[in-house]
Design an enzyme around this catalytic site. Structure first.
Site, short mmCIF file in Angstrom:
data_model
loop_
_atom_site.label_atom_id
_atom_site.label_comp_id
_atom_site.label_asym_id
_atom_site.label_seq_id
_atom_site.Cartn_x
_atom_site.Cartn_y
_atom_site.Cartn_z
N PHE A 142 -0.94 6.17 15.44
CA PHE A 142 -1.83 5.52 14.34
C PHE A 142 -2.76 4.46 15.18
O PHE A 142 -3.90 4.38 14.90
CB PHE A 142 -0.97 4.78 13.57
CG PHE A 142 -0.22 5.41 12.58
CD1 PHE A 142 -0.46 6.77 12.15
CD2 PHE A 142 1.02 4.76 12.06
CE1 PHE A 142 0.22 7.42 11.19
CE2 PHE A 142 1.76 5.45 10.94
CZ PHE A 142 1.21 6.70 10.50
N HIS A 199 -0.80 -8.06 3.02
CA HIS A 199 -0.89 -6.87 2.61
C HIS A 199 -0.07 -5.82 3.49
O HIS A 199 -0.29 -5.72 4.57
CB HIS A 199 -2.56 -6.18 2.42
CG HIS A 199 -2.49 -4.98 2.08
ND1 HIS A 199 -2.52 -4.58 0.48
CD2 HIS A 199 -2.94 -3.70 2.64
CE1 HIS A 199 -2.62 -3.48 0.22
NE2 HIS A 199 -2.84 -2.94 1.42
N GLU A 247 0.85 -1.34 -0.01
CA GLU A 247 -0.09 -0.17 -0.08
C GLU A 247 0.96 1.23 0.13
O GLU A 247 1.96 1.43 0.67
CB GLU A 247 -0.96 0.01 1.02
CG GLU A 247 -1.79 1.23 1.25
CD GLU A 247 -3.04 1.00 2.29
OE1 GLU A 247 -3.66 0.12 2.32
OE2 GLU A 247 -2.77 1.98 3.19
N ALA A 296 -9.48 11.70 2.66
CA ALA A 296 -10.93 12.10 3.39
C ALA A 296 -11.63 13.05 2.48
O ALA A 296 -11.14 14.12 2.05
CB ALA A 296 -10.78 12.66 4.89
N ASP A 300 -12.99 8.64 6.41
CA ASP A 300 -13.01 9.51 7.47
C ASP A 300 -13.79 10.96 7.08
O ASP A 300 -13.81 11.41 5.77
CB ASP A 300 -11.82 10.12 8.11
CG ASP A 300 -11.23 8.87 8.53
OD1 ASP A 300 -11.63 7.79 9.26
OD2 ASP A 300 -9.85 8.81 8.45
#
Length: 279
Positions: free
Chosen positions: A209, A259, A11, A45, A102
């Site tokens: 996080f 992932h 990612e 977002a 979000d």
């Protein structure tokens, strides 16, 4: 799942500046040597990185690699999502990661869609089976879920709406993932649930996080990381051992892939890849 059917993906997030774009190209060139199944690219977002997400995905495609853009629905309209889907189809993109997302700062209402299952349903209604749709899963439960049962049913609604597979939030407790998969299978969920893996590069960043997303840092890991203070080398060495062991447990249990949340950084993910024999 047999090893040859597993997916191992990376990612990325789209860069904000021309300098960031150049750094990401250099990092991605090194990541491409790992031969991932695909790269996924995040979506800000309310669609705040819409164009940069598309640009990054198209660059990845032009380099001969599969790419899966994220698409979040909070703060979006049906028209804006329809336009994005049309762009992705026009460029031959066949895989999406569909998320709730979000609410952008200062925005009072979520927009046309409140939940990811509504987005998945809309994608299917608009595009049929064109896209392979990934959704999110939360082995340690979504921080806004009213109960573990409600969180599991929310996950099922996304799959019933037409999602093909799932990628989990990161975790460091193997039993949390195994229990979540068992619970999912017990209510008829049979899609691949790919574990999300977060390399540990900084304790302060990881703690931030994790507090935001509800991922647990087991106490023994937290205390060890705290003990290293500002010793980045020790933090990363310990983190590599922890995450390598977790991945080995997951692979031995037959997971459908891994992932990696790279945060656009090469070294730790590449080292994990080598340790696990994925290269």
């Amino acid at each position: 799942m047999t090893p040859d059917l597993r997916t191992f993906s990376l990612e990325l997030f789209p860069p904000q500046t021309p300098e960031g774009a150049e750094k990401l190209r250099a990092a991605r060139a090194r990541m491409a040597l790992l031969k991932p199944s695909f790269f996924s690219v995040t979506f800000g977002a309310g669609g705040s990185t819409r164009d940069r997400t598309l640009d990054t995905v198209l660059e990845i495609q032009s380099e001969g690699h599969a790419a899966a853009p994220h698409l979040s629905c909070i703060g979006s309209t049906r028209e804006s999502i329809r336009s994005i889907l049309e762009q992705y189809r026009a460029h031959g993109i066949r895989q999406l990661v569909a998320l709730r997302g979000d609410l952008p700062s200062g925005m009072a209402r979520p927009g046309a869609f409140r939940y990811a299952n509504e987005l998945v349903e809309f994608i299917r209604a608009e595009t049929g089976d064109w896209f392979h749709i990934e959704v999110a899963a939360y082995p340690e439960y979504h921080p806004q879920a009213r109960s573990p049962r409600e969180d599991l049913l929310a996950f099922k609604r996304k799959l019933d709406a037409g999602a093909n597979s799932a990628i989990t939030q990161y975790f460091y407790n193997f039993d949390a993932y195994a229990h979540f998969v068992d619970e999912s299978r017990a209510i008829g969920i049979d899609v691949p649930i790919v574990p999300g893996i977060m390399p540990i590069s900084s304790y302060s960043s990881l703690a931030r996080f994790s507090d935001n997303c509800g991922a647990e840092i087991p106490r023994w890991i937290r205390r060890r990381l705290e003990s290293y203070g500002d010793d980045t080398a020790s933090i990363q060495a310990f983190g590599l051992d922890v995450v390598t062991h977790l991945c080995e447990q997951l692979l031995a249990s037959g997971v459908p892939g891994l992932h990696f949340y790279t945060l656009n950084q090469v070294l730790l993910t590449s080292t994990l890849w080598q340790r696990l024999g994925l290269a």
